[in-house]
Design a protein around this motif. Sequence first.
Motif, PDB file in Angstrom:
ATOM      1  N   LEU A 164     -81.623 -62.065  67.373  1.00 21.25           N
ATOM      2  CA  LEU A 164     -82.836 -62.535  66.713  1.00 21.25           C
ATOM      3  C   LEU A 164     -82.601 -63.856  65.977  1.00 21.25           C
ATOM      4  O   LEU A 164     -83.495 -64.704  65.909  1.00 21.25           O
ATOM      5  CB  LEU A 164     -83.343 -61.478  65.721  1.00 21.25           C
ATOM      6  N   ALA A 165     -81.397 -64.017  65.430  1.00 22.55           N
ATOM      7  CA  ALA A 165     -81.089 -65.238  64.683  1.00 22.55           C
ATOM      8  C   ALA A 165     -80.949 -66.442  65.602  1.00 22.55           C
ATOM      9  O   ALA A 165     -81.090 -67.581  65.147  1.00 22.55           O
ATOM     10  CB  ALA A 165     -79.807 -65.042  63.877  1.00 22.55           C
ATOM     11  N   GLY A 166     -80.661 -66.203  66.873  1.00 24.95           N
ATOM     12  CA  GLY A 166     -80.450 -67.312  67.798  1.00 24.95           C
ATOM     13  C   GLY A 166     -81.689 -67.744  68.552  1.00 24.95           C
ATOM     14  O   GLY A 166     -81.650 -68.740  69.288  1.00 24.95           O
ATOM     15  N   ILE A 167     -82.793 -67.022  68.381  1.00 21.74           N
ATOM     16  CA  ILE A 167     -84.025 -67.390  69.080  1.00 21.74           C
ATOM     17  C   ILE A 167     -84.631 -68.615  68.406  1.00 21.74           C
ATOM     18  O   ILE A 167     -84.823 -68.625  67.193  1.00 21.74           O
ATOM     19  CB  ILE A 167     -85.023 -66.225  69.071  1.00 21.74           C
ATOM     20  N   PRO A 168     -84.975 -69.667  69.145  1.00 12.69           N
ATOM     21  CA  PRO A 168     -85.559 -70.872  68.534  1.00 12.69           C
ATOM     22  C   PRO A 168     -86.895 -70.580  67.855  1.00 12.69           C
ATOM     23  O   PRO A 168     -87.637 -69.672  68.268  1.00 12.69           O
ATOM     24  CB  PRO A 168     -85.743 -71.818  69.726  1.00 12.69           C
ATOM     25  N   SER A 169     -87.189 -71.373  66.835  1.00 14.22           N
ATOM     26  CA  SER A 169     -88.434 -71.180  66.089  1.00 14.22           C
ATOM     27  C   SER A 169     -89.656 -71.324  66.976  1.00 14.22           C
ATOM     28  O   SER A 169     -90.655 -70.631  66.791  1.00 14.22           O
ATOM     29  CB  SER A 169     -88.504 -72.177  64.928  1.00 14.22           C
ATOM     30  N   GLY A 210     -85.255 -68.543  51.469  1.00 12.76           N
ATOM     31  CA  GLY A 210     -84.989 -69.921  51.854  1.00 12.76           C
ATOM     32  C   GLY A 210     -85.387 -70.199  53.289  1.00 12.76           C
ATOM     33  O   GLY A 210     -85.941 -71.265  53.597  1.00 12.76           O
ATOM     34  N   ARG A 211     -85.123 -69.241  54.179  1.00 16.58           N
ATOM     35  CA  ARG A 211     -85.516 -69.399  55.583  1.00 16.58           C
ATOM     36  C   ARG A 211     -87.037 -69.413  55.710  1.00 16.58           C
ATOM     37  O   ARG A 211     -87.611 -70.221  56.458  1.00 16.58           O
ATOM     38  CB  ARG A 211     -84.929 -68.252  56.409  1.00 16.58           C
ATOM     39  N   ALA A 212     -87.706 -68.544  54.981  1.00 11.82           N
ATOM     40  CA  ALA A 212     -89.162 -68.436  55.094  1.00 11.82           C
ATOM     41  C   ALA A 212     -89.862 -69.665  54.540  1.00 11.82           C
ATOM     42  O   ALA A 212     -90.782 -70.204  55.161  1.00 11.82           O
ATOM     43  CB  ALA A 212     -89.642 -67.172  54.369  1.00 11.82           C
ATOM     44  N   ILE A 213     -89.436 -70.127  53.351  1.00 14.28           N
ATOM     45  CA  ILE A 213     -90.132 -71.241  52.718  1.00 14.28           C
ATOM     46  C   ILE A 213     -89.846 -72.561  53.427  1.00 14.28           C
ATOM     47  O   ILE A 213     -90.633 -73.506  53.330  1.00 14.28           O
ATOM     48  CB  ILE A 213     -89.752 -71.330  51.223  1.00 14.28           C
ATOM     49  N   GLY A 214     -88.743 -72.625  54.176  1.00 15.63           N
ATOM     50  CA  GLY A 214     -88.412 -73.852  54.879  1.00 15.63           C
ATOM     51  C   GLY A 214     -88.815 -73.875  56.335  1.00 15.63           C
ATOM     52  O   GLY A 214     -88.656 -74.904  57.005  1.00 15.63           O
ATOM     53  N   GLU A 215     -89.344 -72.790  56.853  1.00 16.75           N
ATOM     54  CA  GLU A 215     -89.729 -72.731  58.263  1.00 16.75           C
ATOM     55  C   GLU A 215     -90.938 -73.623  58.526  1.00 16.75           C
ATOM     56  O   GLU A 215     -91.855 -73.707  57.719  1.00 16.75           O
ATOM     57  CB  GLU A 215     -90.023 -71.293  58.665  1.00 16.75           C
ATOM     58  N   THR A 216     -90.950 -74.267  59.681  1.00 20.37           N
ATOM     59  CA  THR A 216     -92.009 -75.238  59.977  1.00 20.37           C
ATOM     60  C   THR A 216     -92.739 -74.949  61.281  1.00 20.37           C
ATOM     61  O   THR A 216     -93.929 -74.659  61.290  1.00 20.37           O
ATOM     62  CB  THR A 216     -91.414 -76.659  60.033  1.00 20.37           C
ATOM     63  N   MET A 217     -92.019 -75.046  62.408  1.00 20.59           N
ATOM     64  CA  MET A 217     -92.695 -75.036  63.709  1.00 20.59           C
ATOM     65  C   MET A 217     -93.461 -73.751  63.957  1.00 20.59           C
ATOM     66  O   MET A 217     -94.621 -73.789  64.396  1.00 20.59           O
ATOM     67  CB  MET A 217     -91.667 -75.251  64.824  1.00 20.59           C
ATOM     68  N   ALA A 218     -92.847 -72.608  63.690  1.00 22.33           N
ATOM     69  CA  ALA A 218     -93.536 -71.340  63.929  1.00 22.33           C
ATOM     70  C   ALA A 218     -94.769 -71.214  63.045  1.00 22.33           C
ATOM     71  O   ALA A 218     -95.815 -70.717  63.473  1.00 22.33           O
ATOM     72  CB  ALA A 218     -92.573 -70.174  63.678  1.00 22.33           C
ATOM     73  N   PRO A 278     -82.934 -60.931  60.793  1.00 27.30           N
ATOM     74  CA  PRO A 278     -81.487 -60.982  61.067  1.00 27.30           C
ATOM     75  C   PRO A 278     -80.668 -61.404  59.856  1.00 27.30           C
ATOM     76  O   PRO A 278     -79.554 -60.909  59.651  1.00 27.30           O
ATOM     77  CB  PRO A 278     -81.377 -62.003  62.208  1.00 27.30           C
ATOM     78  N   THR A 279     -81.201 -62.308  59.038  1.00 30.01           N
ATOM     79  CA  THR A 279     -80.475 -62.731  57.837  1.00 30.01           C
ATOM     80  C   THR A 279     -80.327 -61.579  56.861  1.00 30.01           C
ATOM     81  O   THR A 279     -79.228 -61.301  56.350  1.00 30.01           O
ATOM     82  CB  THR A 279     -81.210 -63.902  57.158  1.00 30.01           C
ATOM     83  N   ILE A 280     -81.427 -60.896  56.589  1.00 31.17           N
ATOM     84  CA  ILE A 280     -81.400 -59.800  55.621  1.00 31.17           C
ATOM     85  C   ILE A 280     -80.551 -58.642  56.134  1.00 31.17           C
ATOM     86  O   ILE A 280     -79.742 -58.063  55.389  1.00 31.17           O
ATOM     87  CB  ILE A 280     -82.830 -59.333  55.311  1.00 31.17           C
ATOM     88  N   ILE A 281     -80.686 -58.311  57.405  1.00 32.31           N
ATOM     89  CA  ILE A 281     -79.928 -57.192  57.974  1.00 32.31           C
ATOM     90  C   ILE A 281     -78.433 -57.498  57.952  1.00 32.31           C
ATOM     91  O   ILE A 281     -77.617 -56.675  57.507  1.00 32.31           O
ATOM     92  CB  ILE A 281     -80.394 -56.896  59.406  1.00 32.31           C
ATOM     93  N   GLY A 282     -78.049 -58.676  58.425  1.00 32.30           N
ATOM     94  CA  GLY A 282     -76.640 -59.009  58.520  1.00 32.30           C
ATOM     95  C   GLY A 282     -75.939 -59.062  57.172  1.00 32.30           C
ATOM     96  O   GLY A 282     -74.877 -58.452  56.980  1.00 32.30           O
ATOM     97  N   VAL A 283     -76.522 -59.770  56.211  1.00 35.89           N
ATOM     98  CA  VAL A 283     -75.889 -59.907  54.901  1.00 35.89           C
ATOM     99  C   VAL A 283     -75.906 -58.584  54.144  1.00 35.89           C
ATOM    100  O   VAL A 283     -74.920 -58.207  53.490  1.00 35.89           O
ATOM    101  CB  VAL A 283     -76.581 -61.015  54.089  1.00 35.89           C
ATOM    102  N   SER A 284     -77.013 -57.844  54.221  1.00 34.40           N
ATOM    103  CA  SER A 284     -77.096 -56.564  53.508  1.00 34.40           C
ATOM    104  C   SER A 284     -76.131 -55.546  54.082  1.00 34.40           C
ATOM    105  O   SER A 284     -75.481 -54.803  53.329  1.00 34.40           O
ATOM    106  CB  SER A 284     -78.530 -56.016  53.592  1.00 34.40           C
ATOM    107  N   GLU A 285     -76.002 -55.502  55.397  1.00 33.54           N
ATOM    108  CA  GLU A 285     -75.063 -54.558  55.999  1.00 33.54           C
ATOM    109  C   GLU A 285     -73.629 -54.884  55.590  1.00 33.54           C
ATOM    110  O   GLU A 285     -72.834 -53.986  55.266  1.00 33.54           O
ATOM    111  CB  GLU A 285     -75.187 -54.586  57.515  1.00 33.54           C
TER     112      GLU A 285
END
Length: 280
Positions: A102-107, A204-212, A151-158
Motif C-alpha cells: 500500500l505504501a508503494g502505490i503512487p498517489s 504529515g502524510r495526510a496534510i501534505g498529500e496533493t494529487m489524490a 501503511p504508515t500507521i500499521i507499520g510503525v504501530s506494529e
Amino acid sequence: MHGVFFVCALASILAVALICVFLFANGLPAMKEIGVFDFLTGTKWKPGNDIYGILPMILGSIYITAGAIVVGVPIGLLTAVFMAFYCPKRLYGFLKPCTELLAGIPSIVYGFFGVIVIVPAIRQAAAFFGADVSGSSILAASILLGIMILPTIIGVSEAALRAVPAAYYEGAVAMGATHERAIFSVMLPAARSGVLAAVVLGIGRAIGETMAVIMVAGNQPRLTGNMLEGIRTMTANIVIEMGYASGLHREALIATGVVLFVFILLINLAFSALKRRKDT
C-alpha cells in the motif's frame, strides 16, 4: 568515516535550512504586502483581483486531515494489534507484504481509485437519501487519505508493539488478565510513544498529500462545513495555480507553503511536548 558521517548529517541540516530560507524569503514579503491578518483570515481567493485569503484552504486541509485520522487511525491501530498478537503465521506472511505494498502505490493511482470507486459510491449513497451531490467532497478525500495513511500507521504501530518486552504481557496474564486485557491495558499503553509517532507520521502524510486530493476533493476555494461539498486544500491550491502564477500571485502561493510548513512544524512540536509529558 567519522568525517563522512558528519558531512552527511550537515547535508541533511543544510537541506532543511535552505528550504526554510527559500520559503520565508519568498513568502513573508507577500504576507506583508497582502497583510498577515487578511491573508490568514480572508475568505476569498481571487488572484485576478489581487485578493488572497487562504482561510478556506486552511480549513479544508484541517477538515480533510481530521477526517483521514478518524478513518485511518482506528483501522490502522487495530490492524497493527491483530498482526502483532493475533495473526496466524501463514496469514501474516501474506498480510504483511500487502500492507507494505500500500505504501508503494503512487498517489495518482489512489486518486484514480477515488474517482472511480469512492466518488460514485458517495454520489449513489446520497441519491438514495434524496440528496443531489457530485461525490467529489470532503468525505471522499477523507476516506481516500484514510486509506493512504494506513501503511504508515500499521507499520510503525506494529513495530512499537513488538518492541514492548514480552515480560509485560506475561506479567499481566500471570496476575489474571485475559489476553485482550493484557494487550489493551498493558502492551498498548507501553507502546504509546511509537503509536503516537505513527499517528503524527500519518497526519504529515495526510496534510501534505496533493494529487489524490485534487482528484476527489472538488477543489472549490470556499468555506463550508458540509462533508458532501467540495473544498480546496493548501497543497492543492499551490499545485493548481503555480504553473501560471507570477508576481504577487506566485509569492502568495509560496506564502501558502510557509503556512503549511508552520502547520507541520507545530504538529511535530506538539507531539514532542506530549511525548515528554507522558515520559515524565
